[in-house]
Design a protein around this motif. Structure first.
Motif, PDB file in Angstrom:
ATOM      1  N   VAL A  18       2.039   2.365  36.631  1.00 49.47           N
ATOM      2  CA  VAL A  18       0.743   1.910  36.126  1.00 49.47           C
ATOM      3  C   VAL A  18      -0.352   2.779  36.747  1.00 49.47           C
ATOM      4  O   VAL A  18      -0.337   3.040  37.957  1.00 49.47           O
ATOM      5  N   PRO A  19      -1.318   3.255  35.958  1.00 49.54           N
ATOM      6  CA  PRO A  19      -2.396   4.083  36.515  1.00 49.54           C
ATOM      7  C   PRO A  19      -3.239   3.328  37.540  1.00 49.54           C
ATOM      8  O   PRO A  19      -3.622   2.171  37.314  1.00 49.54           O
ATOM      9  N   SER A  64      -4.374   5.746  50.721  1.00 52.18           N
ATOM     10  CA  SER A  64      -4.373   7.160  51.086  1.00 52.18           C
ATOM     11  C   SER A  64      -4.274   7.983  49.810  1.00 52.18           C
ATOM     12  O   SER A  64      -3.968   7.449  48.736  1.00 52.18           O
ATOM     13  N   GLU A  65      -4.511   9.296  49.928  1.00 56.03           N
ATOM     14  CA  GLU A  65      -4.527  10.121  48.719  1.00 56.03           C
ATOM     15  C   GLU A  65      -3.124  10.357  48.160  1.00 56.03           C
ATOM     16  O   GLU A  65      -2.975  10.636  46.971  1.00 56.03           O
ATOM     17  N   VAL A  66      -2.113  10.276  49.017  1.00 55.46           N
ATOM     18  CA  VAL A  66      -0.722  10.429  48.576  1.00 55.46           C
ATOM     19  C   VAL A  66       0.107   9.337  49.245  1.00 55.46           C
ATOM     20  O   VAL A  66      -0.369   8.636  50.142  1.00 55.46           O
ATOM     21  N   ALA A  67       1.353   9.206  48.810  1.00 56.25           N
ATOM     22  CA  ALA A  67       2.279   8.278  49.461  1.00 56.25           C
ATOM     23  C   ALA A  67       2.996   9.048  50.569  1.00 56.25           C
ATOM     24  O   ALA A  67       2.474   9.193  51.667  1.00 56.25           O
ATOM     25  N   ASP A  68       4.165   9.575  50.295  1.00 55.16           N
ATOM     26  CA  ASP A  68       4.868  10.406  51.267  1.00 55.16           C
ATOM     27  C   ASP A  68       4.190  11.763  51.367  1.00 55.16           C
ATOM     28  O   ASP A  68       4.015  12.462  50.365  1.00 55.16           O
ATOM     29  N   LEU A  74      -3.729  -8.677  49.434  1.00 58.33           N
ATOM     30  CA  LEU A  74      -2.814  -8.316  48.360  1.00 58.33           C
ATOM     31  C   LEU A  74      -2.188  -6.965  48.691  1.00 58.33           C
ATOM     32  O   LEU A  74      -2.897  -6.015  49.042  1.00 58.33           O
ATOM     33  N   VAL A  75      -0.867  -6.888  48.612  1.00 56.37           N
ATOM     34  CA  VAL A  75      -0.178  -5.600  48.693  1.00 56.37           C
ATOM     35  C   VAL A  75       0.203  -5.215  47.268  1.00 56.37           C
ATOM     36  O   VAL A  75       0.884  -5.977  46.573  1.00 56.37           O
ATOM     37  N   LEU A  76      -0.264  -4.054  46.822  1.00 51.28           N
ATOM     38  CA  LEU A  76      -0.028  -3.613  45.443  1.00 51.28           C
ATOM     39  C   LEU A  76       0.881  -2.390  45.457  1.00 51.28           C
ATOM     40  O   LEU A  76       0.527  -1.358  46.025  1.00 51.28           O
ATOM     41  N   SER A  77       2.048  -2.509  44.857  1.00 53.45           N
ATOM     42  CA  SER A  77       3.009  -1.406  44.798  1.00 53.45           C
ATOM     43  C   SER A  77       3.157  -0.913  43.361  1.00 53.45           C
ATOM     44  O   SER A  77       2.986  -1.671  42.407  1.00 53.45           O
ATOM     45  N   GLY A  78       3.480   0.362  43.220  1.00 51.88           N
ATOM     46  CA  GLY A  78       3.786   0.912  41.906  1.00 51.88           C
ATOM     47  C   GLY A  78       2.609   1.462  41.135  1.00 51.88           C
ATOM     48  O   GLY A  78       2.731   1.746  39.935  1.00 51.88           O
ATOM     49  N   LEU A  79       1.470   1.680  41.789  1.00 48.04           N
ATOM     50  CA  LEU A  79       0.312   2.274  41.116  1.00 48.04           C
ATOM     51  C   LEU A  79       0.285   3.781  41.378  1.00 48.04           C
ATOM     52  O   LEU A  79       0.526   4.239  42.496  1.00 48.04           O
ATOM     53  N   ASP A  80      -0.038   4.556  40.341  1.00 48.39           N
ATOM     54  CA  ASP A  80       0.022   6.015  40.393  1.00 48.39           C
ATOM     55  C   ASP A  80      -1.354   6.622  40.134  1.00 48.39           C
ATOM     56  O   ASP A  80      -2.135   6.096  39.326  1.00 48.39           O
ATOM     57  N   ILE A 111      -1.161   0.679  48.891  1.00 47.73           N
ATOM     58  CA  ILE A 111      -2.433   0.039  48.553  1.00 47.73           C
ATOM     59  C   ILE A 111      -2.490  -1.377  49.096  1.00 47.73           C
ATOM     60  O   ILE A 111      -1.566  -2.173  48.903  1.00 47.73           O
ATOM     61  N   LEU A 112      -3.600  -1.688  49.761  1.00 45.17           N
ATOM     62  CA  LEU A 112      -3.936  -3.041  50.185  1.00 45.17           C
ATOM     63  C   LEU A 112      -5.286  -3.407  49.580  1.00 45.17           C
ATOM     64  O   LEU A 112      -6.192  -2.574  49.498  1.00 45.17           O
ATOM     65  N   LEU A 113      -5.428  -4.642  49.179  1.00 42.61           N
ATOM     66  CA  LEU A 113      -6.694  -5.144  48.654  1.00 42.61           C
ATOM     67  C   LEU A 113      -6.925  -6.519  49.253  1.00 42.61           C
ATOM     68  O   LEU A 113      -6.187  -7.462  48.951  1.00 42.61           O
ATOM     69  N   ALA A 114      -7.906  -6.627  50.125  1.00 42.83           N
ATOM     70  CA  ALA A 114      -8.153  -7.876  50.848  1.00 42.83           C
ATOM     71  C   ALA A 114      -9.404  -8.574  50.345  1.00 42.83           C
ATOM     72  O   ALA A 114     -10.297  -7.960  49.769  1.00 42.83           O
ATOM     73  N   GLY A 115      -9.461  -9.883  50.603  1.00 41.62           N
ATOM     74  CA  GLY A 115     -10.601 -10.689  50.200  1.00 41.62           C
ATOM     75  C   GLY A 115     -10.348 -11.391  48.867  1.00 41.62           C
ATOM     76  O   GLY A 115      -9.332 -11.167  48.210  1.00 41.62           O
ATOM     77  N   ARG A 116     -11.305 -12.215  48.495  1.00 43.36           N
ATOM     78  CA  ARG A 116     -11.177 -12.981  47.251  1.00 43.36           C
ATOM     79  C   ARG A 116     -12.230 -12.616  46.211  1.00 43.36           C
ATOM     80  O   ARG A 116     -12.209 -13.145  45.104  1.00 43.36           O
ATOM     81  N   ALA A 117     -13.164 -11.746  46.572  1.00 39.28           N
ATOM     82  CA  ALA A 117     -14.206 -11.297  45.629  1.00 39.28           C
ATOM     83  C   ALA A 117     -14.856 -12.480  44.931  1.00 39.28           C
ATOM     84  O   ALA A 117     -15.022 -12.481  43.711  1.00 39.28           O
ATOM     85  N   GLY A 118     -15.200 -13.505  45.709  1.00 39.18           N
ATOM     86  CA  GLY A 118     -15.863 -14.673  45.142  1.00 39.18           C
ATOM     87  C   GLY A 118     -14.972 -15.523  44.271  1.00 39.18           C
ATOM     88  O   GLY A 118     -15.471 -16.274  43.429  1.00 39.18           O
ATOM     89  N   GLY A 119     -13.662 -15.434  44.457  1.00 38.05           N
ATOM     90  CA  GLY A 119     -12.725 -16.238  43.678  1.00 38.05           C
ATOM     91  C   GLY A 119     -12.026 -15.481  42.575  1.00 38.05           C
ATOM     92  O   GLY A 119     -11.156 -16.037  41.903  1.00 38.05           O
ATOM     93  N   ALA A 120     -12.354 -14.206  42.391  1.00 32.65           N
ATOM     94  CA  ALA A 120     -11.747 -13.419  41.311  1.00 32.65           C
ATOM     95  C   ALA A 120     -10.375 -12.870  41.691  1.00 32.65           C
ATOM     96  O   ALA A 120      -9.598 -12.506  40.811  1.00 32.65           O
ATOM     97  N   LEU A 121     -10.083 -12.800  42.981  1.00 31.17           N
ATOM     98  CA  LEU A 121      -8.790 -12.303  43.456  1.00 31.17           C
ATOM     99  C   LEU A 121      -8.001 -13.443  44.082  1.00 31.17           C
ATOM    100  O   LEU A 121      -8.576 -14.348  44.698  1.00 31.17           O
ATOM    101  N   SER A 122      -6.694 -13.367  43.951  1.00 31.80           N
ATOM    102  CA  SER A 122      -5.793 -14.356  44.548  1.00 31.80           C
ATOM    103  C   SER A 122      -4.879 -13.645  45.532  1.00 31.80           C
ATOM    104  O   SER A 122      -3.800 -13.170  45.167  1.00 31.80           O
TER     105      SER A 122
END
Length: 442
Positions: free
Chosen positions: A410-411, A374-378, A84-90, A389-400
């Protein structure tokens, strides 16, 4: 009706003064008569990289399942459907008082709590989400959590514009004033996980084992052969794969340190300074620690805040932090792109290793969530918004996974609330979070 497991989860192989942990075998898990097998445990890993990311070559084109890999993310191609590539989190609590963006943001990386600006011992931030998780699930494993890294760093003093060094050197915090130190020696981490010595061994026996240069597996071979006779076909295969992985890592650590088989006792070798070999060894340690179910929570720091590493093997002569303050110079952009690409390649290596470990009705990666950021973007602007942000895996089916999900203002703490919930920790608040993050399950 449940049946008792054939083996205890605490079973150790013994021999020549060594104690070796075993992977999580089917024979260690209670079965359910005429029912589905017990699900594999879920694991959480964090991959932190310092100094931000050159975002123009990071952000994918397209959203949802129709997203394309950018040059920085190209190495994820074999595991694209697992990410999962997650954009827009602060992470706004990472903003410092005045200067000190890197240390302040690193201390808030997993806590989402603003750090007290101080150079002294009166440090204060928040408990990190990995330690909240470790307190909840850590009792099921030998180590509640595992903290690894490449650079040790100073323990005291000012490390970033008035921010104390613990803020810059740690992402795991057991409490507001208690950083959890990371292990930066592959040898020490390896022996801690897989080669605890029997406290009853005599010094003569220990010297004999070292003099013969026996590997851990050599030391416990007789006990291993006896165990194999009690295992089914699947468990024998898993044990063989595990031994192969441990032996390969042991050989790599020995080679890194110049400590191959010897006919005479040798002094404890010095760890390698080659970040390439050291990083791969740490990634392999994470895989084996999860495979063995020694821990279910692990953090890894590729560098400390304001990293001054020189990536000469990438053809670069300047320091990472200096490049991150690019001043919009194309040469600095090009250098950052090379560093970022190499960092993601190390993450991709970890994912592919986890994907190659079969476990239950899937793979080790299927049962895990592996977080990269990382701690900052630019790094030039010290942006604490729209983090990479990247989030890999399925966490036992909880992630798609296999998608690019776009958020807006979004925080980041909302992601941590959701991850803690996925792992069975029923929190409703964390850091500056406003609630669980939507969109992770598709």
């Amino acid at each position: 009706m449940s049946r008792q497991p054939l083996l205890s989860r605490r079973t150790l192989l013994r021999g020549m003064g060594a104690l070796m942990a075993l992977p999580l075998l089917e024979g260690m898990r209670p079965g359910v008569a005429r029912g589905a097998p017990v699900p594999a445990p879920r694991r959480f890993a964090v991959f932190y990289t310092p100094c931000g990311i050159h975002m123009p070559k990071w952000t994918p084109g397209g959203v949802g399942a129709n997203w394309s890999l950018t040059p920085t993310l190209a190495s994820l191609a074999p595991v694209k459907n697992d990410v999962l590539v997650l954009s827009g989190l602060d992470n706004l609590p990472g903003r410092p008082d005045g200067d000190g963006h890197h240390a302040a943001a690193t201390s808030a990386f997993l806590s989402c709590v603003k750090a007290l600006k101080t150079e002294g011992s009166n440090i204060r931030t928040g408990i990190s989400m990995d330690q909240v998780l470790a307190k909840a699930v850590g009792k099921a494993t030998r180590f509640p959590s595992l903290e690894l890294g490449i650079d040790q760093g100073k323990g005291i003093g000012n490390c970033d514009s008035g921010y104390a060094c613990p803020y810059a050197n740690n992402i795991a915090w057991a409490g507001p004033s208690t950083p959890v130190p990371k292990e930066t020696s592959p040898r020490a981490a390896f022996e801690r996980l897989f080669a605890d010595f029997d406290p009853n061994i005599t010094q003569a026996e220990l010297a004999k084992r070292r003099a013969y240069g026996l590997s851990i597996i050599d030391a416990v071979r007789d006990d291993a052969k006896a165990l194999e006779g009690r295992l089914g076909t699947t468990d024998r295969r898993k044990l063989d794969e595990y031994f192969t992985g441990v032996r390969e890592l042991e050989m790599r650590v020995n080679a890194m340190e110049g400590a191959g088989p010897t006919c005479g006792a040798v002094a404890t070798p010095v760890d390698t300074l080659d970040v390439r070999e050291k990083t791969k060894a740490m990634m392999d340690l994470i895989v084996l620690a999860f495979q063995c179910d020694l821990t279910r929570t692990c953090t890894f720091m590729l560098g400390n805040a304001r990293s001054q590493r020189v990536y000469s093997f990438l053809g670069l002569s300047g320091e990472h932090h200096a490049y991150s303050h690019h001043q919009k110079a194309q040469a600095n952009y090009d250098a950052l792109a090379k560093i970022d690409k190499w960092e993601v390649e190390q993450y991709a290596y970890l994912l592919q290793r986890m994907k190659g470990v079969l476990e239950g009705e899937g793979t080790l990666l299927d049962h895990s969530a592996v977080y990269f950021s990382s701690e900052v973007a630019d790094g030039n602007m010290h942006e604490h918004t729209n983090l990479p942000i990247l989030l890999a895996g399925r966490a036992g089916g909880a992630l798609s996974p296999g998608r690019h999900v776009q958020y807006e203002d979004v925080p980041l703490a909302n992601l941590y609330i959701s991850l803690l919930n996925i792992f069975g920790v029923p929190v409703t608040t964390f850091g500056d979070g406003t609630g669980p993050l939507t969109g992770l399950a598709g």
